[in-house]
Design an enzyme around this catalytic site. Structure first.
Site, short mmCIF file in Angstrom:
data_model
loop_
_atom_site.label_atom_id
_atom_site.label_comp_id
_atom_site.label_asym_id
_atom_site.label_seq_id
_atom_site.Cartn_x
_atom_site.Cartn_y
_atom_site.Cartn_z
N HIS A 111 1.81 0.57 -13.19
CA HIS A 111 2.51 -0.66 -13.57
C HIS A 111 4.02 -0.42 -13.55
O HIS A 111 4.49 0.60 -14.07
CB HIS A 111 2.05 -1.10 -14.97
CG HIS A 111 2.67 -2.39 -15.40
ND1 HIS A 111 2.24 -3.61 -14.91
CD2 HIS A 111 3.70 -2.66 -16.23
CE1 HIS A 111 2.98 -4.57 -15.43
NE2 HIS A 111 3.87 -4.02 -16.23
N GLY A 137 0.75 -1.25 0.00
CA GLY A 137 0.00 0.00 0.00
C GLY A 137 0.79 1.30 0.00
O GLY A 137 0.25 2.34 0.38
N GLU A 147 7.34 5.58 -8.39
CA GLU A 147 5.90 5.26 -8.52
C GLU A 147 5.09 6.14 -7.57
O GLU A 147 4.08 6.73 -7.96
CB GLU A 147 5.63 3.80 -8.17
CG GLU A 147 6.13 2.79 -9.15
CD GLU A 147 5.63 1.39 -8.82
OE1 GLU A 147 4.49 1.23 -8.34
OE2 GLU A 147 6.38 0.43 -9.04
N ILE A 165 -7.29 -9.43 -11.91
CA ILE A 165 -7.66 -8.84 -13.20
C ILE A 165 -9.15 -8.57 -13.19
O ILE A 165 -9.95 -9.46 -12.88
CB ILE A 165 -7.23 -9.76 -14.35
CG1 ILE A 165 -5.69 -9.79 -14.39
CG2 ILE A 165 -7.80 -9.29 -15.69
CD1 ILE A 165 -5.10 -10.70 -15.43
N LEU A 166 -9.52 -7.33 -13.49
CA LEU A 166 -10.95 -6.98 -13.49
C LEU A 166 -11.62 -7.54 -14.74
O LEU A 166 -11.02 -7.55 -15.82
CB LEU A 166 -11.12 -5.46 -13.44
CG LEU A 166 -10.59 -4.74 -12.19
CD1 LEU A 166 -10.72 -3.23 -12.37
CD2 LEU A 166 -11.35 -5.19 -10.94
N ASN A 201 -4.34 2.53 -13.46
CA ASN A 201 -3.47 1.51 -12.86
C ASN A 201 -2.04 2.02 -12.91
O ASN A 201 -1.67 2.77 -13.80
CB ASN A 201 -3.57 0.21 -13.67
CG ASN A 201 -2.70 -0.89 -13.10
OD1 ASN A 201 -2.62 -1.07 -11.88
ND2 ASN A 201 -2.02 -1.63 -13.96
N ASN A 257 1.61 3.00 -2.62
CA ASN A 257 0.95 3.90 -3.58
C ASN A 257 -0.36 4.42 -3.02
O ASN A 257 -0.71 5.59 -3.24
CB ASN A 257 0.75 3.18 -4.92
CG ASN A 257 2.04 3.12 -5.71
OD1 ASN A 257 2.60 4.16 -6.07
ND2 ASN A 257 2.54 1.92 -5.95
N MET A 267 -3.80 -7.12 -7.35
CA MET A 267 -3.28 -8.22 -8.15
C MET A 267 -4.37 -9.14 -8.73
O MET A 267 -4.16 -10.32 -8.94
CB MET A 267 -2.24 -9.03 -7.35
CG MET A 267 -1.07 -8.19 -6.87
SD MET A 267 -0.39 -7.06 -8.14
CE MET A 267 1.03 -7.98 -8.66
N ASP A 326 -2.73 -4.28 -19.24
CA ASP A 326 -1.67 -3.27 -19.24
C ASP A 326 -1.52 -2.55 -20.59
O ASP A 326 -0.40 -2.29 -21.05
CB ASP A 326 -0.32 -3.92 -18.84
CG ASP A 326 -0.37 -4.50 -17.43
OD1 ASP A 326 -1.11 -3.96 -16.59
OD2 ASP A 326 0.34 -5.48 -17.18
C1 GAR Z 1 3.81 -1.56 -7.26
O1 GAR Z 1 5.15 -1.73 -7.62
C2 GAR Z 1 2.91 -1.57 -8.48
O2 GAR Z 1 3.49 -0.97 -9.59
C3 GAR Z 1 2.74 -3.05 -8.68
O3 GAR Z 1 2.58 -3.58 -7.39
C4 GAR Z 1 3.31 -2.77 -6.47
C5 GAR Z 1 2.40 -2.37 -5.34
O4 GAR Z 1 3.10 -1.69 -4.33
N1 GAR Z 1 1.61 -3.33 -9.51
C6 GAR Z 1 1.59 -4.31 -10.41
O5 GAR Z 1 2.52 -5.07 -10.59
C7 GAR Z 1 0.31 -4.44 -11.18
N2 GAR Z 1 0.47 -5.31 -12.28
P1 GAR Z 1 2.33 -0.95 -3.16
O6 GAR Z 1 1.35 -1.96 -2.56
O7 GAR Z 1 3.40 -0.56 -2.17
O8 GAR Z 1 1.61 0.24 -3.75
#
Ligand code: GAR
Length: 195
Positions: free
Chosen positions: A114, A20, A179, A97-98, A112, A22, A95, A150
């Site tokens: 990525h 979490g 990110e 897929i909708l 999203n 992000n 994680m 994606d």
């Molecule tokens: C992030 O690196 C995001 O880009 C990735 O999961 C991580 C979540 O981190 N997302 C994907 O790979 C989606 N395909 P967080 O829980 O610390 O935000």
């Protein structure tokens, strides 16, 4: 849409599955004075997702949705999104897929983040694959979610150099900081265009 201190804000739901970071940076952005969004609902498919802590800490309503049956899970999600009058959705390390049903109901309203320079390296294990392929650069991308994995329109992208000694771990750690910076910026850009 809600009005806070006389300013319009779009109502956002953030979907997570894990740590979490992000989500945290989006919450911080939503709390700034001139933010265009308010985060009204956090959805996790994992009851132990660490990121739920940030929802609790900030008194944001959160729900854990059991994904054993995807159809039921998504129907429940749709009911909740409607109940909270959610304007758009941010996937932040979600994680699952909708299905087309949610994507078409929220057409061009799902973002999203990525961890690659899309359209390169769609899917999982991006850091591992860029290192194996001896890429010189990698990055992260905020994009609109479509039913093709994606692949939707890119809102923001940042590129970083891969260092000689980078491991999957060091690279993901460095990129995560980027990110966390670009997601709120992309959301601001998107929200301004949709307010
Ligand atoms: C992030 O690196 C995001 O880009 C990735 O999961 C991580 C979540 O981190 N997302 C994907 O790979 C989606 N395909 P967080 O829980 O610390 O935000």
């Amino acid at each position: 849409m809600v009005k806070l201190n006389g300013k319009k804000r779009l109502k956002v739901s953030v979907f997570i599955s894990g740590r979490g970071t992000n989500l945290k940076s989006l919450i911080n952005f939503s709390k700034t004075k001139n933010s265009q969004i308010s985060i009204n609902l956090v959805i996790s498919n994992k009851k132990n997702a660490k990121g739920l802590f940030f929802a609790k800490k900030n008194k944001i309503k959160y729900l854990v949705i059991n994904y054993k049956n995807k159809k039921n899970a998504e129907n429940r999600i749709l009911v909740e999104l409607k109940k909270y009058n959610i304007d758009f959705i941010c996937l932040a390390g979600f994680m699952k897929i909708l299905s087309k049903k949610i994507i078409s109901k929220y057409k061009n309203k799902i973002l999203n983040i990525h961890p690659s320079l899309l359209p390169k390296y769609k899917g999982l294990d991006t850091h591992k694959r860029v290192i194996l392929n001896k890429e010189k650069f990698t990055g992260c991308t905020v994009h609109i979610v479509t039913s093709k994995l994606d692949s939707g329109k890119i809102i923001l992208q940042r590129k970083i150099k891969i260092l000689k000694n980078d491991s999957e771990k060091s690279l993901s750690k460095r990129l995560l900081k980027i990110e966390n910076q670009i997601y709120p910026r992309a959301v601001r850009k998107f929200a301004i265009a949709n307010l």
